[in-house]
Design a protein around this motif. Structure first.
Motif, PDB file in Angstrom:
ATOM      1  N   VAL A  56       0.854  -1.204   0.000  1.00 42.83           N
ATOM      2  CA  VAL A  56       0.000   0.000   0.000  1.00 42.83           C
ATOM      3  C   VAL A  56       0.882   1.243   0.000  1.00 42.83           C
ATOM      4  O   VAL A  56       2.035   1.204   0.413  1.00 42.83           O
ATOM      5  CB  VAL A  56      -0.928   0.053   1.229  1.00 42.83           C
ATOM      6  N   LYS A  57       0.308   2.354  -0.462  1.00 40.41           N
ATOM      7  CA  LYS A  57       1.045   3.609  -0.447  1.00 40.41           C
ATOM      8  C   LYS A  57       1.017   4.203   0.963  1.00 40.41           C
ATOM      9  O   LYS A  57       0.020   4.034   1.676  1.00 40.41           O
ATOM     10  CB  LYS A  57       0.385   4.598  -1.406  1.00 40.41           C
ATOM     11  N   PRO A  58       2.070   4.924   1.349  1.00 39.61           N
ATOM     12  CA  PRO A  58       2.043   5.568   2.667  1.00 39.61           C
ATOM     13  C   PRO A  58       0.820   6.478   2.835  1.00 39.61           C
ATOM     14  O   PRO A  58       0.246   6.529   3.921  1.00 39.61           O
ATOM     15  CB  PRO A  58       3.334   6.385   2.675  1.00 39.61           C
ATOM     16  N   LEU A  59       0.417   7.146   1.760  1.00 37.64           N
ATOM     17  CA  LEU A  59      -0.730   8.059   1.883  1.00 37.64           C
ATOM     18  C   LEU A  59      -1.991   7.307   2.282  1.00 37.64           C
ATOM     19  O   LEU A  59      -2.782   7.785   3.098  1.00 37.64           O
ATOM     20  CB  LEU A  59      -0.946   8.805   0.570  1.00 37.64           C
ATOM     21  N   SER A  60      -2.173   6.086   1.737  1.00 37.41           N
ATOM     22  CA  SER A  60      -3.362   5.314   2.132  1.00 37.41           C
ATOM     23  C   SER A  60      -3.289   4.932   3.603  1.00 37.41           C
ATOM     24  O   SER A  60      -4.310   4.880   4.288  1.00 37.41           O
ATOM     25  CB  SER A  60      -3.491   4.048   1.296  1.00 37.41           C
ATOM     26  N   LEU A  61      -2.060   4.651   4.085  1.00 36.50           N
ATOM     27  CA  LEU A  61      -1.908   4.366   5.517  1.00 36.50           C
ATOM     28  C   LEU A  61      -2.319   5.581   6.348  1.00 36.50           C
ATOM     29  O   LEU A  61      -3.016   5.452   7.355  1.00 36.50           O
ATOM     30  CB  LEU A  61      -0.462   4.007   5.828  1.00 36.50           C
TER      31      LEU A  61
ATOM     32  N   TYR B  43      -1.240   4.327  15.217  1.00 37.10           N
ATOM     33  CA  TYR B  43      -0.171   3.446  14.726  1.00 37.10           C
ATOM     34  C   TYR B  43      -0.028   3.572  13.216  1.00 37.10           C
ATOM     35  O   TYR B  43       1.055   3.832  12.680  1.00 37.10           O
ATOM     36  CB  TYR B  43      -0.528   2.016  15.134  1.00 37.10           C
ATOM     37  N   LEU B  44      -1.170   3.423  12.517  1.00 32.55           N
ATOM     38  CA  LEU B  44      -1.140   3.485  11.051  1.00 32.55           C
ATOM     39  C   LEU B  44      -0.709   4.868  10.576  1.00 32.55           C
ATOM     40  O   LEU B  44       0.058   5.010   9.624  1.00 32.55           O
ATOM     41  CB  LEU B  44      -2.511   3.140  10.484  1.00 32.55           C
ATOM     42  N   LEU B  45      -1.218   5.908  11.244  1.00 36.10           N
ATOM     43  CA  LEU B  45      -0.896   7.286  10.846  1.00 36.10           C
ATOM     44  C   LEU B  45       0.599   7.552  10.982  1.00 36.10           C
ATOM     45  O   LEU B  45       1.244   8.061  10.056  1.00 36.10           O
ATOM     46  CB  LEU B  45      -1.693   8.261  11.711  1.00 36.10           C
ATOM     47  N   VAL B  46       1.155   7.172  12.141  1.00 38.06           N
ATOM     48  CA  VAL B  46       2.586   7.417  12.375  1.00 38.06           C
ATOM     49  C   VAL B  46       3.418   6.616  11.387  1.00 38.06           C
ATOM     50  O   VAL B  46       4.374   7.126  10.800  1.00 38.06           O
ATOM     51  CB  VAL B  46       2.953   7.054  13.828  1.00 38.06           C
ATOM     52  N   LEU B  47       3.014   5.359  11.181  1.00 38.35           N
ATOM     53  CA  LEU B  47       3.719   4.518  10.208  1.00 38.35           C
ATOM     54  C   LEU B  47       3.674   5.175   8.827  1.00 38.35           C
ATOM     55  O   LEU B  47       4.696   5.300   8.148  1.00 38.35           O
ATOM     56  CB  LEU B  47       3.065   3.135  10.169  1.00 38.35           C
ATOM     57  N   GLY B  48       2.487   5.614   8.429  1.00 42.50           N
ATOM     58  CA  GLY B  48       2.319   6.203   7.100  1.00 42.50           C
ATOM     59  C   GLY B  48       3.151   7.456   6.923  1.00 42.50           C
ATOM     60  O   GLY B  48       3.858   7.610   5.920  1.00 42.50           O
ATOM     61  N   ILE B  49       3.088   8.352   7.911  1.00 40.21           N
ATOM     62  CA  ILE B  49       3.815   9.623   7.763  1.00 40.21           C
ATOM     63  C   ILE B  49       5.318   9.386   7.768  1.00 40.21           C
ATOM     64  O   ILE B  49       6.051   9.934   6.941  1.00 40.21           O
ATOM     65  CB  ILE B  49       3.393  10.611   8.874  1.00 40.21           C
ATOM     66  N   SER B  50       5.792   8.514   8.685  1.00 40.66           N
ATOM     67  CA  SER B  50       7.234   8.245   8.724  1.00 40.66           C
ATOM     68  C   SER B  50       7.695   7.665   7.404  1.00 40.66           C
ATOM     69  O   SER B  50       8.735   8.057   6.859  1.00 40.66           O
ATOM     70  CB  SER B  50       7.560   7.267   9.853  1.00 40.66           C
TER      71      SER B  50
END
Lengths: 501, 139
Positions: free
Chosen positions: B65-70, B119-126
């Motif tokens: 998946v793309k980070p933006l979707s995360l 969790y998902l947000l931090v993972l995605g942004i990082s």
């Protein structure tokens, strides 16, 4: 029914948040984002009006988020002042949504302009409705982070220069705010504003409280561009596109003013002689330095930026005089100023769009090209200068009347002088941009049709109409401001409703 | 970019461990140190390690998946978890807990769901930041 009200109370935060998430999920679909932005802003206007209606009917509204009771959890508290600010924010967001459709360039749209705008609004609204000092800090950060991106988005050289000044100064203000919040937590053991208002007088430690109050004054002073912390504002506000600088000019500094009003009517009332005298001196100097700065400028938006500063002085003067009428004048001033200033920035953006410049020297002949735009500049400009019967006249009149009542003749004299000098600046813009002929050396590569596009004038017309309505029908707005001021100056009710005992 | 064989091999064993540890932190976070933020950072560091060892493209393929979707799903989960409180108690973000205890995980409630969103947000942004930096580096 109860849960419906509860949803309504968090709506100013949730609506922008949800719409921003939806826009993020449709990252590539710019057209959808435009429509979504417009739709969300429209719904926000209705929600904010419903909140206003509810506050006027039922008094101060409280929601303990998560069901944790007042001093322990975070409370959302909406009194009249908060409701007024939320309504103004929603209105400005709505007109900016219309305005940005036709003025924001595709590159900025592709890099998330609309979601960022909604995140910005979430931060602004959050700051207006929270009843917790640390939560206020968090909303400030939400607002600032979005505004950092919005001001730097596009990445032109002068834009980055302005952004660096903006970011540095605001980060400094945040650090001071955080330190002050830490100290006050150490003193009182709570950060709930109502609880602080109850506990701080019991401390009997006025020296320490004065120190903390000055820290808050500096931090909010930087954010609201008070003298002597204002220099970041004219250095940065003229760099982003007009839609962004309009919403910044209208709303962001007012969040600082709101925080000052909140803190210095609710929490720091222990030594009014000290705190409010400092505020009064700063207000006078802010008015003067802003208007004198504007007199030397020759750039459309820089002049307007300096006038934000001088107008902030009037609002703080209302707060510093510390009488119901003065405070009402300050609040009325905010209502008037947000509408008018956003409108003026919109006009500057329109002029730039068609004439390709913000510099007064290379502009001219706009009156001939578009009488409508000239009228739409004339109304807010005269309102800003305080010409009756427009809204600015009543705002200035109320503040000055309160000053006369309290026999503070010097500050009233300053404010009237500043009003006259404001008129000078507005006349200067009028002469240079609208009245004089276009300089021969400047090529006019503009086509006639573009001036007559009605949808471009719509947001400007809405705001001008609001200015006129406030001007000719000032009484209900003034009564609202007076009621809000009474609420602020009698914080017992606020404390009782939040803490519930 | 020269990458040592040791790092490549070690990464293969480290990543599952780091991901399991990030889940452990996430589940532990309600009453003890941990939570969605730290968990997300640990998970992001696992992928960052993989990106250092194998380059950005394989990492993106592994992530699927793309980070933006995360980011989007994380934000959405976090917000929606707040609505359970409105449905059951009429108060936004009021915690809703299931009565029965689950093995290993313990009690499950909306705060855990909120934390998963974080969790998902931090993972995605990082990951968004890390990938952008890597791509800049490769150009």
């Amino acid at each position: 029914m109860k849960s419906l009200t509860n949803i309504l109370l968090v709506a100013p935060i949730l609506l922008p948040f949800l719409s921003a998430i939806i826009m993020l999920s449709a990252w590539k679909k710019i057209k959808f984002q435009r429509v979504m932005n417009l739709f969300a802003s429209g719904v926000a206007v209705m929600a904010s009006l419903a909140i206003m209606q509810k506050v006027r009917a039922d008094g101060i509204l409280v929601l303990h988020v998560g069901g944790w009771q007042a001093p322990f959890g975070i409370s959302i508290v909406i009194d009249l002042l908060s409701a007024i600010m939320v309504v103004i924010t929603a209105v400005i967001a709505f007109v900016t949504a219309i305005y940005s459709i036709h003025t924001i360039d595709p590159e900025r749209e592709a890099f998330g302009f609309y979601p960022l705008l909604q995140f910005l609004l979430m931060g602004i609204n959050g700051a207006f409705i929270t009843g917790d000092l640390f939560n206020l800090y968090v909303w400030f950060e939400v607002m600032l982070i979005s505004s950092f991106v919005l001001i730097a988005l596009g990445g032109r050289k002068d834009q980055l220069e302005g952004a660096i000044k903006y970011v540095t100064l605001n980060l400094l203000a945040s650090a001071i705010f955080l330190a002050a919040a830490g100290i006050i937590y150490g003193l009182a053991g709570t950060l709930n504003m109502a609880d602080l208002a109850r506990k701080l007088p019991l401390l009997n430690n006025d020296t320490m409280l004065n120190l903390v109050s000055v820290m808050f004054l500096i931090s909010f002073g930087i954010k609201s561009a008070l003298f002597p912390f204002f220099f970041w504002l004219p250095a940065s506000y003229h760099t982003p596109p007009a839609a962004v600088s309009a919403i910044f000019a209208g709303l962001l500094t007012k969040v600082g003013v709101y925080a000052l009003i909140r803190v210095f009517t609710l929490i720091f009332t222990h030594d009014v002689n000290f705190t409010h005298t400092v505020l009064l001196v700063l207000a006078g100097l802010t008015m003067l330095s802003g208007v004198l700065g504007a007199a030397t400028q020759m750039d459309f938006r820089r002049i307007l930026s300096f006038h934000i500063i001088s107008q902030i002085g009037y609002m703080i003067m209302g707060l510093a005089l510390n009488s119901p009428l003065a405070l009402a004048g300050g609040i009325f001033y905010i209502m008037h100023h947000v509408i008018v200033k956003t409108n003026l920035f919109f006009v500057s953006g329109m002029v730039n769009k068609f004439e390709g410049s913000y510099r007064l020297k290379s502009l001219g002949g706009v009156f001939k090209a578009s009488p409508v735009l000239s009228l739409l500049f004339f109304i807010p400009a005269m309102s800003l200068a305080g010409i009756p019967p427009l809204s600015g006249f009543w705002a200035k009149f109320t503040v000055a009347k309160a000053g006369f009542d309290l026999e503070q003749y010097f500050i009233v004299g300053v404010s009237l002088l500043v009003g006259a000098l404001t008129l000078y600046s507005m006349t200067k813009i009028w002469n240079e941009v609208f009245w004089k002929d276009k300089p021969d050396s400047i090529q006019n590569n503009n086509t006639k049709e573009s001036w007559s596009s009605v949808k471009l004038y719509l947001p400007l017309a809405i705001l001008s109409l609001i200015t006129i309505i406030i001007g000719f029908n000032a009484e209900p707005f003034l009564n609202l401001a007076i009621n809000a001021a009474h609420q602020l100056l009698n914080p017992q009710e606020y404390i009782k409703i939040v803490l519930g005992s | 970019m020269i990458v040592s064989v040791i790092l490549k091999t070690a990464t293969r064993y480290l990543i599952p461990l780091m991901l399991v540890f990030s889940f452990f932190l996430l589940l532990r976070g309600h009453n003890e140190p941990g939570g969605g933020f730290v968990g997300g950072l640990v998970a992001a560091s696992a992928y960052a390690l993989f990106a250092i060892a194998n380059g950005v493209k394989p990492t993106q393929q592994m992530l699927r998946v793309k980070p933006l979707s995360l980011i989007v799903s994380g934000l959405l989960i976090a917000v929606l978890s707040g609505f359970a409180g409105i449905v059951y108690y009429g108060v936004f973000m009021k915690a809703f807990w299931f009565e029965t205890k689950f093995p290993v995980i313990g009690k499950i409630g909306t705060p855990l769901i909120f934390d998963m969103g974080v969790y998902l947000l931090v993972l995605g942004i990082s990951l968004k930041i890390i990938f952008s930096l890597f791509e800049e580096d490769e150009q």
